[in-house]
Design a protein around this motif. Structure first.
Motif, PDB file in Angstrom:
ATOM      1  N   ILE A   1       1.228  -1.452   0.196  1.00 34.33           N
ATOM      2  CA  ILE A   1       0.066  -0.205   0.126  1.00 34.33           C
ATOM      3  C   ILE A   1       1.275   0.961  -0.049  1.00 34.33           C
ATOM      4  O   ILE A   1       1.807   1.535   0.847  1.00 34.33           O
ATOM      5  CB  ILE A   1      -0.817  -0.241   0.886  1.00 34.33           C
ATOM      6  CG1 ILE A   1      -2.138  -1.237   1.594  1.00 34.33           C
ATOM      7  CG2 ILE A   1      -1.537   1.624   1.152  1.00 34.33           C
ATOM      8  CD1 ILE A   1      -1.954  -1.258   2.665  1.00 34.33           C
ATOM      9  N   SER A   2       0.419   1.964  -1.161  1.00 37.59           N
ATOM     10  CA  SER A   2       1.382   3.299  -0.789  1.00 37.59           C
ATOM     11  C   SER A   2       0.401   4.232  -0.221  1.00 37.59           C
ATOM     12  O   SER A   2      -0.513   4.282  -0.142  1.00 37.59           O
ATOM     13  CB  SER A   2       1.699   4.110  -2.353  1.00 37.59           C
ATOM     14  OG  SER A   2       0.536   3.759  -2.434  1.00 37.59           O
ATOM     15  N   ALA A   3       1.341   5.750   0.371  1.00 36.48           N
ATOM     16  CA  ALA A   3       1.117   6.321   0.440  1.00 36.48           C
ATOM     17  C   ALA A   3       1.119   8.381   0.493  1.00 36.48           C
ATOM     18  O   ALA A   3       2.864   8.183   1.304  1.00 36.48           O
ATOM     19  CB  ALA A   3       0.853   7.025   2.159  1.00 36.48           C
ATOM     20  N   PRO A   4       1.016   8.682  -1.383  1.00 31.84           N
ATOM     21  CA  PRO A   4       2.267   9.652  -1.085  1.00 31.84           C
ATOM     22  C   PRO A   4       2.463  10.747  -1.059  1.00 31.84           C
ATOM     23  O   PRO A   4       3.250  11.133  -0.390  1.00 31.84           O
ATOM     24  CB  PRO A   4       1.255  10.220  -2.686  1.00 31.84           C
ATOM     25  CG  PRO A   4       0.634   9.048  -3.184  1.00 31.84           C
ATOM     26  CD  PRO A   4      -0.335   8.291  -1.688  1.00 31.84           C
ATOM     27  N   PHE A   5       1.982  10.915   0.740  1.00 34.11           N
ATOM     28  CA  PHE A   5       1.644  12.396   1.211  1.00 34.11           C
ATOM     29  C   PHE A   5       1.264  12.146   2.925  1.00 34.11           C
ATOM     30  O   PHE A   5       0.534  12.843   3.727  1.00 34.11           O
ATOM     31  CB  PHE A   5       0.626  13.103   0.782  1.00 34.11           C
ATOM     32  CG  PHE A   5       0.488  13.645  -0.514  1.00 34.11           C
ATOM     33  CD1 PHE A   5       1.790  14.458  -1.058  1.00 34.11           C
ATOM     34  CD2 PHE A   5      -0.055  13.091  -2.022  1.00 34.11           C
ATOM     35  CE1 PHE A   5       2.494  14.913  -2.923  1.00 34.11           C
ATOM     36  CE2 PHE A   5      -0.020  13.944  -2.598  1.00 34.11           C
ATOM     37  CZ  PHE A   5       0.245  14.513  -3.835  1.00 34.11           C
ATOM     38  N   ASP A   6       2.217  10.413   3.201  1.00 35.64           N
ATOM     39  CA  ASP A   6       2.689  10.426   4.576  1.00 35.64           C
ATOM     40  C   ASP A   6       2.542  11.367   5.419  1.00 35.64           C
ATOM     41  O   ASP A   6       2.535  11.747   6.436  1.00 35.64           O
ATOM     42  CB  ASP A   6       3.012   9.045   4.913  1.00 35.64           C
ATOM     43  CG  ASP A   6       2.695   8.304   5.696  1.00 35.64           C
ATOM     44  OD1 ASP A   6       1.709   8.280   6.090  1.00 35.64           O
ATOM     45  OD2 ASP A   6       3.948   7.563   5.665  1.00 35.64           O
ATOM     46  N   ASN A   7       3.352  11.746   5.227  1.00 37.17           N
ATOM     47  CA  ASN A   7       4.164  12.921   6.602  1.00 37.17           C
ATOM     48  C   ASN A   7       4.632  14.521   5.727  1.00 37.17           C
ATOM     49  O   ASN A   7       6.116  13.976   5.512  1.00 37.17           O
ATOM     50  CB  ASN A   7       5.295  12.323   7.014  1.00 37.17           C
ATOM     51  CG  ASN A   7       6.056  13.118   8.670  1.00 37.17           C
ATOM     52  OD1 ASN A   7       5.352  14.161   8.442  1.00 37.17           O
ATOM     53  ND2 ASN A   7       7.354  12.483   8.725  1.00 37.17           N
ATOM     54  N   ALA A   8       4.391  15.396   5.260  1.00 36.94           N
ATOM     55  CA  ALA A   8       4.511  16.569   5.037  1.00 36.94           C
ATOM     56  C   ALA A   8       4.615  16.878   3.941  1.00 36.94           C
ATOM     57  O   ALA A   8       5.984  16.681   3.271  1.00 36.94           O
ATOM     58  CB  ALA A   8       5.910  17.252   5.751  1.00 36.94           C
ATOM     59  N   TYR A   9       3.872  15.670   3.013  1.00 38.51           N
ATOM     60  CA  TYR A   9       4.619  15.584   1.240  1.00 38.51           C
ATOM     61  C   TYR A   9       5.913  15.086   1.230  1.00 38.51           C
ATOM     62  O   TYR A   9       6.029  14.731   0.537  1.00 38.51           O
ATOM     63  CB  TYR A   9       4.632  17.201   1.015  1.00 38.51           C
ATOM     64  CG  TYR A   9       3.474  18.439   0.258  1.00 38.51           C
ATOM     65  CD1 TYR A   9       2.985  17.364  -0.259  1.00 38.51           C
ATOM     66  CD2 TYR A   9       4.167  18.836   1.559  1.00 38.51           C
ATOM     67  CE1 TYR A   9       1.464  18.137  -0.467  1.00 38.51           C
ATOM     68  CE2 TYR A   9       1.821  19.726   1.551  1.00 38.51           C
ATOM     69  CZ  TYR A   9       0.999  19.077   0.648  1.00 38.51           C
ATOM     70  OH  TYR A   9       0.024  19.726   0.568  1.00 38.51           O
TER      71      TYR A   9
END
Length: 189
Positions: A23-31
């Motif tokens: 699973i990806s999270a493109p903007f997980d932590n401040a971009y």
């Protein structure tokens, strides 16, 4: 239903094989993007990778029984796109691939789309200039176990803005490569 929670557009990219999901999270932590491998039977996160740096964008992910891949655009600090391959059984990073064709950093979109089996990894550069045509695109085939480039597949009918490789799938030795812009074609290779 099993809920797996995260932040920053968690789930923008996902794939599943057996009892593993990526699973990806493109903007997980401040971009800054991240990738997670989870147990698909209970939802537990097994391995997490990232954050990958300012303004990095990891959306395309793929997984097979033993390997997973994630394409990251504009990776910090060089702004160069890359594909990272993970061993899904140990959690180790197997290797990282950078664009095989030198271009302006971030301009060829290497890794915007990825797909893999346990034998092959395919990665696109759908914005690559081919035969003088901007955004004509190309696809690269790698031996997954070693990361060795096995074949380059340029757009067979290059034209501007075709985005060859802007969608990929692979099963066994057959790949589907999409060129959805321009003439809207799909190729079996």
């Amino acid at each position: 239903y099993i809920a797996i929670y995260g932040f920053g557009q968690f789930g923008s990219g996902s794939a599943i094989s057996g009892d593993r999901a990526i699973i990806s999270a493109p903007f997980d932590n401040a971009y800054e993007s991240s990738v997670h491998i989870a147990n698909s039977t209970n939802g537990n996160i097994l391995y997490s990778y990232g954050p990958f740096g300012d303004n990095s964008d990891t959306r395309s992910v793929s997984i097979s029984d033993n390997y997973a891949a994630a394409g990251t655009l504009d990776a910090f600090p060089t702004n160069e796109s890359r594909v990272t391959v993970y061993n899904v059984n140990t959690g180790a990073v197997a290797y990282t691939l950078t664009p095989p064709v030198l271009a302006t950093p971030g301009s060829n979109s290497f890794g915007r789309f990825v797909a893999n089996t346990d034998q092959y990894l395919i990665a696109s550069a759908d914005e690559l200039t081919v035969s003088g045509f901007n955004y004509a695109g190309a696809v690269y085939v790698y031996e997954l176990a070693t990361g060795t480039l096995a074949r380059t597949i340029p757009n067979p009918t290059p034209a501007a803005n075709e985005n060859f490789g802007a969608g990929l799938a692979i099963s066994g030795n057959t790949a589907v490569i999409l060129a959805p812009s321009g003439s809207s074609e799909a190729y079996l290779v």
